[in-house]
Design a protein around this motif. Structure first.
Motif, short mmCIF file in Angstrom:
data_model
loop_
_atom_site.label_atom_id
_atom_site.label_comp_id
_atom_site.label_asym_id
_atom_site.label_seq_id
_atom_site.Cartn_x
_atom_site.Cartn_y
_atom_site.Cartn_z
N GLU A 72 0.93 -0.78 -0.45
CA GLU A 72 -0.18 0.46 -0.06
C GLU A 72 0.95 1.20 0.28
O GLU A 72 2.36 0.79 1.00
N ALA A 73 0.27 2.43 -0.71
CA ALA A 73 1.42 2.88 -0.60
C ALA A 73 0.63 4.48 -1.09
O ALA A 73 -0.50 4.64 -1.78
N ASP A 74 0.97 5.50 -1.12
CA ASP A 74 -0.06 6.74 -1.38
C ASP A 74 0.42 7.83 -2.80
O ASP A 74 2.05 8.51 -2.57
N THR A 76 0.98 9.53 -5.40
CA THR A 76 0.52 11.07 -5.51
C THR A 76 1.43 12.15 -7.15
O THR A 76 1.50 13.22 -7.39
N TYR A 100 1.28 5.05 -11.49
CA TYR A 100 0.12 6.96 -11.19
C TYR A 100 0.14 7.63 -11.83
O TYR A 100 1.52 8.03 -12.56
N ALA A 127 -6.89 3.39 -4.84
CA ALA A 127 -6.36 4.39 -4.32
C ALA A 127 -6.97 3.83 -2.70
O ALA A 127 -7.49 3.77 -2.40
N GLY A 128 -5.27 4.05 -2.36
CA GLY A 128 -5.38 4.21 -1.10
C GLY A 128 -5.65 2.99 -0.25
O GLY A 128 -5.22 2.95 0.59
#
Length: 201
Positions: A72-74, A76, A100, A127-128
């Protein structure tokens, strides 16, 4: 893909290709990795350059086996990415997972045989959330599947891989347009290859 046949790969059992600036267990069994600046895996197509400085934690990937990575990662920034790498050598490899682009996370794969190709589809609803990517190796084929959390498996790529190729596989991440992508890897397992192409338990 029954859990009873899965074996957890210890983080210190695998070897880094391009050790990241930071990689440490977080006390829950997960490994938190922070990417280096402008790290990437790519060969030539469209962009013209060769980059092989992304971060990958690899162990042996024999014929008849499968590897799963959960993370899991953000995401951006453009081209932020993480997932599973399968590697024969610097000119023959596959990376599969989340990247992304176009303002949303995409599920996709880059398959490289001297030149890279890239396929993807948007998954904004992922996402998320935790994502698992699975590669199953049987005969001359590598089958790639993924799922979000405990959702259904989705097959998204079938790739040729010579039966006698000596390959490694494991978690990867990179950030071609920045530094400091933080990825939390929560699972790294091996198991027998899937019994057929379309059936996923």
């Amino acid at each position: 893909m029954a859990d009873t046949q899965h074996r957890t790969v210890a983080w210190d059992e695998a070897r880094w290709l391009n050790h990241p600036p930071q990689a440490a267990p977080d006390g829950t069994g997960a490994l938190v990795v922070t990417t280096g600046a402008r790290s990437d895996f790519w060969r030539r197509t469209s962009y013209g350059y060769v980059r092989d400085d992304g971060h990958a934690l690899l162990t042996a990937f024999p014929q008849g086996g499968a590897v799963e990575v959960t993370f899991e990662a953000d995401f951006t920034h453009l081209y932020d990415q993480a997932g599973l790498m399968i590697r024969v050598d610097e000119a023959n490899w596959v990376k599969a997972g989340i990247e992304y682009t176009d303002g949303a996370p995409h599920l996709g794969a880059v398959v490289t045989r001297e030149f890279s190709d890239w396929s993807q589809s948007p998954v904004p609803e992922w996402a998320g959330r935790p994502v698992t990517v699975r590669a199953s190796r049987a005969g001359d084929a590598l089958t790639l599947r993924a799922r979000c959390a405990d959702g259904p498996w989705r097959m998204f790529r079938l790739v040729p891989l010579p039966p006698d190729a000596a390959a490694t596989a494991g978690p990867f991440c990179c950030s071609p347009e920045r530094e400091g992508l933080r990825v939390r890897f929560t699972g790294y397992t091996t198991s027998p290859a899937d019994p057929d192409l379309h059936g996923a338990e």
